[in-house]
Design a protein around this motif. Structure first.
Motif, PDB file in Angstrom:
ATOM      1  N   GLY A   1      18.973  61.391  98.013  1.00 24.34           N
ATOM      2  CA  GLY A   1      19.109  59.943  97.919  1.00 24.34           C
ATOM      3  C   GLY A   1      18.303  59.355  96.776  1.00 24.34           C
ATOM      4  O   GLY A   1      18.798  58.506  96.025  1.00 24.34           O
ATOM      5  N   ALA A   2      17.057  59.803  96.622  1.00 26.54           N
ATOM      6  CA  ALA A   2      16.203  59.276  95.553  1.00 26.54           C
ATOM      7  C   ALA A   2      16.771  59.622  94.182  1.00 26.54           C
ATOM      8  O   ALA A   2      16.767  58.783  93.265  1.00 26.54           O
TER       9      ALA A   2
ATOM     10  N   VAL B   1      19.780  57.388  93.496  1.00 24.65           N
ATOM     11  CA  VAL B   1      19.360  56.049  93.085  1.00 24.65           C
ATOM     12  C   VAL B   1      18.929  56.078  91.618  1.00 24.65           C
ATOM     13  O   VAL B   1      19.294  55.192  90.830  1.00 24.65           O
TER      14      VAL B   1
ATOM     15  N   MET C   1      20.709  53.949  88.615  1.00 21.67           N
ATOM     16  CA  MET C   1      19.954  52.987  87.811  1.00 21.67           C
ATOM     17  C   MET C   1      19.979  53.365  86.326  1.00 21.67           C
ATOM     18  O   MET C   1      20.037  52.486  85.463  1.00 21.67           O
TER      19      MET C   1
ATOM     20  N   GLY D   1      15.165  47.964  88.562  1.00 21.17           N
ATOM     21  CA  GLY D   1      15.780  48.971  89.425  1.00 21.17           C
ATOM     22  C   GLY D   1      15.390  50.386  89.016  1.00 21.17           C
ATOM     23  O   GLY D   1      15.144  51.242  89.866  1.00 21.17           O
TER      24      GLY D   1
ATOM     25  N   ALA E   1      13.509  53.129  91.261  1.00 24.66           N
ATOM     26  CA  ALA E   1      13.999  54.498  91.473  1.00 24.66           C
ATOM     27  C   ALA E   1      12.905  55.517  91.167  1.00 24.66           C
ATOM     28  O   ALA E   1      12.741  56.503  91.893  1.00 24.66           O
TER      29      ALA E   1
ATOM     30  N   LEU F   1      13.116  47.301  94.242  1.00 28.52           N
ATOM     31  CA  LEU F   1      14.559  47.368  94.469  1.00 28.52           C
ATOM     32  C   LEU F   1      15.105  46.067  95.052  1.00 28.52           C
ATOM     33  O   LEU F   1      16.272  45.739  94.842  1.00 28.52           O
TER      34      LEU F   1
ATOM     35  N   VAL G   1      23.490  48.595  94.835  1.00 28.53           N
ATOM     36  CA  VAL G   1      22.084  48.183  94.680  1.00 28.53           C
ATOM     37  C   VAL G   1      21.507  47.823  96.046  1.00 28.53           C
ATOM     38  O   VAL G   1      20.363  48.166  96.354  1.00 28.53           O
TER      39      VAL G   1
ATOM     40  N   THR H   1      22.420  49.151  98.847  1.00 24.40           N
ATOM     41  CA  THR H   1      22.220  50.443  99.505  1.00 24.40           C
ATOM     42  C   THR H   1      20.934  51.106  99.012  1.00 24.40           C
ATOM     43  O   THR H   1      20.195  51.699  99.803  1.00 24.40           O
ATOM     44  N   SER H   2      20.641  50.981  97.731  1.00 24.98           N
ATOM     45  CA  SER H   2      19.399  51.535  97.177  1.00 24.98           C
ATOM     46  C   SER H   2      18.187  50.848  97.802  1.00 24.98           C
ATOM     47  O   SER H   2      17.210  51.507  98.183  1.00 24.98           O
TER      48      SER H   2
END
Length: 146
Positions: free
Chosen positions: A20-21, A24, A28, A72, A76, A90, A129, A131-132
């Motif tokens: 996930g990271a 993101v 970005m 963003g 991230a 974020l 965004v 979701t991030s």
């Protein structure tokens, strides 16, 4: 029996956290690349319809775009470093994304020049965004961010 303090104890880091990271971060980075293309492409190299839309953008839309993508990106990076500051960064990126695409709905000249595709892209990007931001908040609530 669980002690009352146990519910606030950090949970073990999920394996999918890193996926996930990184997702993101890549998202970005794509936003930053898109921003750079949008501000450095000479307008005379664009088709007439795209040039008209670019010229109709208010300055605050371009500023919001810059804030959304660069803040963003910092968020991230903070996620990768597992830092709590990712959450407010974020959130700022999300607000920037909203203001980036708001002119498609509220600025008459931008609204008349924008296509349905432009609006759809705005909705999808804003959702990603959000979701991030949600991912960062979820990670903080799980105790995965320091």
């Amino acid at each position: 029996m669980m002690k009352s303090d146990d519910r606030f104890a950090p949970r073990p880091l999920a394996r999918w956290y890193w996926v996930g990271a990184i997702a993101v971060l890549l998202f970005m980075l794509m936003g930053c690349a898109g921003y750079l293309v949008s501000v450095f492409t000479p307008l005379d190299q664009l088709p007439a319809d795209q040039r008209a839309l670019m010229e109709a953008r208010p300055v605050w839309m371009i500023a919001a775009y810059a804030i959304a993508v660069w803040v963003g990106l910092l968020g991230a990076i903070a996620l990768l470093a597992r830092r709590k500051v990712a959450v407010p960064l974020l959130l700022v990126s999300l607000v920037g994304a909203i203001f980036t695409f708001l002119p498609y709905a509220v600025v008459p000249r931008v609204r008349e020049l924008a296509t349905e595709n432009d609006g759809a892209v705005g909705i999808v990007v804003t959702a990603l965004v959000w979701t991030s931001f949600w991912f960062a908040r979820h990670s903080q609530q799980r105790g995965w961010l320091r």
